[in-house]
Scaffold this active site. Structure first.
Site, PDB file in Angstrom:
ATOM      1  N   TYR A  51     -42.201-134.796  80.494  1.00  0.00           N
ATOM      2  CA  TYR A  51     -42.547-133.365  80.615  1.00  0.00           C
ATOM      3  C   TYR A  51     -41.841-132.744  81.813  1.00  0.00           C
ATOM      4  CZ  TYR A  51     -45.165-129.301  82.297  1.00  0.00           C
ATOM      5  OH  TYR A  51     -45.498-128.067  82.797  1.00  0.00           O
TER       6      TYR A  51
ATOM      7  N   LYS B 213     -38.860-129.834  82.071  1.00  0.00           N
ATOM      8  CA  LYS B 213     -39.008-128.571  82.806  1.00  0.00           C
ATOM      9  C   LYS B 213     -37.910-128.461  83.874  1.00  0.00           C
ATOM     10  CE  LYS B 213     -41.799-125.798  82.515  1.00  0.00           C
ATOM     11  NZ  LYS B 213     -41.894-124.567  81.650  1.00  0.00           N
TER      12      LYS B 213
ATOM     13  N   THR C  31     -43.082-125.575  86.916  1.00  0.00           N
ATOM     14  CA  THR C  31     -44.166-126.365  87.487  1.00  0.00           C
ATOM     15  C   THR C  31     -43.724-127.066  88.775  1.00  0.00           C
ATOM     16  OG1 THR C  31     -45.376-128.428  87.095  1.00  0.00           O
ATOM     17  CG2 THR C  31     -43.400-128.134  85.822  1.00  0.00           C
ATOM     18  N   ASP C  32     -44.698-127.397  89.623  1.00  0.00           N
ATOM     19  CA  ASP C  32     -44.367-128.178  90.829  1.00  0.00           C
ATOM     20  C   ASP C  32     -44.063-129.636  90.480  1.00  0.00           C
ATOM     21  OD1 ASP C  32     -46.943-129.028  90.184  1.00  0.00           O
ATOM     22  OD2 ASP C  32     -47.760-128.788  92.209  1.00  0.00           O
ATOM     23  N   GLU C  33     -44.338-130.038  89.226  1.00  0.00           N
ATOM     24  CA  GLU C  33     -44.109-131.442  88.853  1.00  0.00           C
ATOM     25  C   GLU C  33     -42.623-131.809  88.877  1.00  0.00           C
ATOM     26  OE1 GLU C  33     -46.455-133.015  85.668  1.00  0.00           O
ATOM     27  OE2 GLU C  33     -47.987-131.479  85.900  1.00  0.00           O
TER      28      GLU C  33
HETATM   29  P1  NAD Z   1     -49.949-124.111  76.923  1.00  0.00           P
HETATM   30  O1  NAD Z   1     -49.606-125.444  76.362  1.00  0.00           O
HETATM   31  O2  NAD Z   1     -51.381-123.697  77.010  1.00  0.00           O
HETATM   32  O3  NAD Z   1     -49.213-122.956  76.075  1.00  0.00           O
HETATM   33  C1  NAD Z   1     -47.897-123.075  75.643  1.00  0.00           C
HETATM   34  C2  NAD Z   1     -47.634-121.978  74.608  1.00  0.00           C
HETATM   35  O4  NAD Z   1     -46.271-122.074  74.192  1.00  0.00           O
HETATM   36  C3  NAD Z   1     -48.498-122.094  73.353  1.00  0.00           C
HETATM   37  O5  NAD Z   1     -49.027-120.830  73.014  1.00  0.00           O
HETATM   38  C4  NAD Z   1     -47.514-122.584  72.294  1.00  0.00           C
HETATM   39  O6  NAD Z   1     -47.846-122.152  70.982  1.00  0.00           O
HETATM   40  C5  NAD Z   1     -46.217-121.964  72.787  1.00  0.00           C
HETATM   41  N1  NAD Z   1     -45.035-122.706  72.307  1.00  0.00           N
HETATM   42  C6  NAD Z   1     -44.819-124.053  72.381  1.00  0.00           C
HETATM   43  N2  NAD Z   1     -43.641-124.358  71.832  1.00  0.00           N
HETATM   44  C7  NAD Z   1     -43.078-123.181  71.423  1.00  0.00           C
HETATM   45  C8  NAD Z   1     -41.854-122.844  70.799  1.00  0.00           C
HETATM   46  N3  NAD Z   1     -40.951-123.775  70.451  1.00  0.00           N
HETATM   47  N4  NAD Z   1     -41.589-121.543  70.521  1.00  0.00           N
HETATM   48  C9  NAD Z   1     -42.507-120.563  70.849  1.00  0.00           C
HETATM   49  N5  NAD Z   1     -43.694-120.845  71.429  1.00  0.00           N
HETATM   50  C10 NAD Z   1     -43.966-122.130  71.711  1.00  0.00           C
HETATM   51  O7  NAD Z   1     -49.245-124.057  78.345  1.00  0.00           O
HETATM   52  P2  NAD Z   1     -49.741-123.401  79.711  1.00  0.00           P
HETATM   53  O8  NAD Z   1     -50.591-124.377  80.421  1.00  0.00           O
HETATM   54  O9  NAD Z   1     -50.226-122.030  79.450  1.00  0.00           O
HETATM   55  O10 NAD Z   1     -48.358-123.331  80.504  1.00  0.00           O
HETATM   56  C11 NAD Z   1     -47.479-122.220  80.324  1.00  0.00           C
HETATM   57  C12 NAD Z   1     -46.223-122.438  81.122  1.00  0.00           C
HETATM   58  O11 NAD Z   1     -46.537-122.592  82.504  1.00  0.00           O
HETATM   59  C13 NAD Z   1     -45.449-123.689  80.726  1.00  0.00           C
HETATM   60  O12 NAD Z   1     -44.081-123.387  80.781  1.00  0.00           O
HETATM   61  C14 NAD Z   1     -45.820-124.711  81.783  1.00  0.00           C
HETATM   62  O13 NAD Z   1     -44.790-125.639  81.989  1.00  0.00           O
HETATM   63  C15 NAD Z   1     -46.021-123.821  82.999  1.00  0.00           C
HETATM   64  N6  NAD Z   1     -46.964-124.312  83.999  1.00  0.00           N
HETATM   65  C16 NAD Z   1     -48.209-124.720  83.639  1.00  0.00           C
HETATM   66  C17 NAD Z   1     -49.109-125.151  84.606  1.00  0.00           C
HETATM   67  C18 NAD Z   1     -50.520-125.575  84.241  1.00  0.00           C
HETATM   68  O14 NAD Z   1     -51.229-126.094  85.107  1.00  0.00           O
HETATM   69  N7  NAD Z   1     -50.987-125.381  83.028  1.00  0.00           N
HETATM   70  C19 NAD Z   1     -48.726-125.175  85.945  1.00  0.00           C
HETATM   71  C20 NAD Z   1     -47.439-124.746  86.289  1.00  0.00           C
HETATM   72  C21 NAD Z   1     -46.581-124.307  85.302  1.00  0.00           C
END
Ligand code: NAD
Length: 343
Positions: A159, A163, A134-136
């Protein structure tokens, strides 16, 4: 056939990636997901039963299970999205963030390294471990400037600190052990299937239910927004053509104040699904005490991925937001089901 082990494939971005990889790219996909409150197999109905799709319910911290997954599936790509992802939850209780985001990433890196070492030279050259971040991790910007790949890490929330730790581990496994790692840092995503605790789906689903629309502080915080399918296309570009050891920023060039987004959602809803009360949805907006450590502004410079990998976003913020709102209007049952699911 390209074999990709995707972690977190039942979540918001992960499920979009799995659908794209299985249905459009024809990859052989193993989705490894623990199915926490955020993971939902409903998101994957479109790929269920496909012979190029497998699901494994497992925790990425479970070393034996992760090693078995690597050894048996033999991925060319590991695309690591599994994470605890909600800042507010990390403020209330960071334990699962440290466990999954830090210890889980370490565990996967170790298992991926064992798998990598057993490959022949040609397969080693093609292998990638993609750390999806993430950009955070870069902390907060003032009114000016953009995050580049050179910006120093300065995370504010539990969080983003977890990350950042995971990104550092991934780079260390590249520098120390030679694991071919790529890291991507993306801005805020939005789109269908996002758990209704994040800003955009929360506002849409609360408005449709006639509930207050809680906005932190005065809603002045700025985020850069990217449609989820554009992020997914960027992830595919990075894992298939990115250079090992490199980082790629991904963003939407769509900076918006939170309050402007909430007002825009209200006005699109007024048009598409007017409230039965006849009142505009904006009357539901309620300003609440600001989030502690709330970063003021995030904005991404994504020229590197555009220039070096030829990625371009396809969706404008206005068209993507309208699509997203239409999806939530048509899928309120999905929102109720995921909210009622126990952790
Ligand atoms: P989300 O919370 O919707 O999904 C996370 C998934 O990970 C879920 O399906 C959950 O069941 C699974 N999970 C959690 N803990 C686990 C574990 N211990 N073992 C196996 N599976 C596990 O998240 P998202 O919004 O789809 O984000 C996905 C990734 O992208 C993350 O790594 C997040 O940091 C990154 N990201 C998200 C955003 C955003 O805006 N949503 C932006 C940049 C990066």
């Amino acid at each position: 056939m390209t074999r990709a082990l995707i972690t977190g494939g039942a979540g918001f971005i992960g499920s979009s990636l799995v659908r794209h990889a299985v249905l459009d790219l024809g990859w052989q996909v193993l989705n490894v997901d623990k199915l926490t409150y955020a993971g939902n197999l409903e998101n994957l109905k479109a790929v269920e039963g496909r012979n190029n799709y497998q699901f494994m319910q497992a925790d990425i911290c479970d070393r034996a299970a992760m090693q078995a997954a690597m050894d048996e599936f033999k991925p060319k790509y590991v695309i690591h999205l599994a994470a605890e992802s909600h800042v507010d939850r990390s403020i209330k209780d960071a334990a699962s963030f440290i466990q999954t985001n830090v210890v889980g990433t370490y565990t996967l890196l170790e298992c991926a390294l064992n798998h990598y070492r057993a490959l022949d030279a040609e397969a080693q050259a093609a292998f990638r471990f993609h750390m999806v971040s993430t950009d955070e991790v870069y902390g907060s910007l003032g009114a000016e400037g953009l995050f580049t790949e050179e910006t120093a890490y300065d995370p504010s929330s539990p969080y983003s600190a977890s990350k950042a730790s995971a990104d550092h581990l991934a780079r260390a496994w590249h520098r120390t052990h030679g694991l071919p790692v790529v890291v991507s840092n993306c801005s805020n995503n939005y789109g269908p299937y996002q758990y209704p605790e994040k800003l955009i789906p929360l506002m849409i689903s609360n408005a449709l239910a006639g509930k207050p629309l809680p906005v932190y502080g005065r809603g002045e915080n700025i985020r850069d927004w990217l449609y989820v399918e554009d992020h997914v296309r960027a992830l595919v570009k990075i894992v298939t053509t990115g250079k090992a050891g490199e980082t790629y920023n991904v963003g939407g060039r769509a900076e918006r104040k939170n309050i402007d987004i909430v007002r825009l959602i209200c006005s699109i809803l007024d048009e598409l699904a007017p409230a039965s009360s006849g009142k505009p949805y904006s009357e539901l907006i309620s300003f609440v005490t600001d989030r502690p450590g709330h970063d003021f502004r995030y904005a991404i410079d994504c020229t590197k991925i555009e220039r070096e990998l030829g990625w371009k976003q396809a969706e404008s913020f206005d068209s993507g937001l309208r699509k997203t709102i239409e999806w939530y209007i048509g899928n309120q049952g999905w929102c109720d089901a995921v909210r009622n699911k126990k952790r």
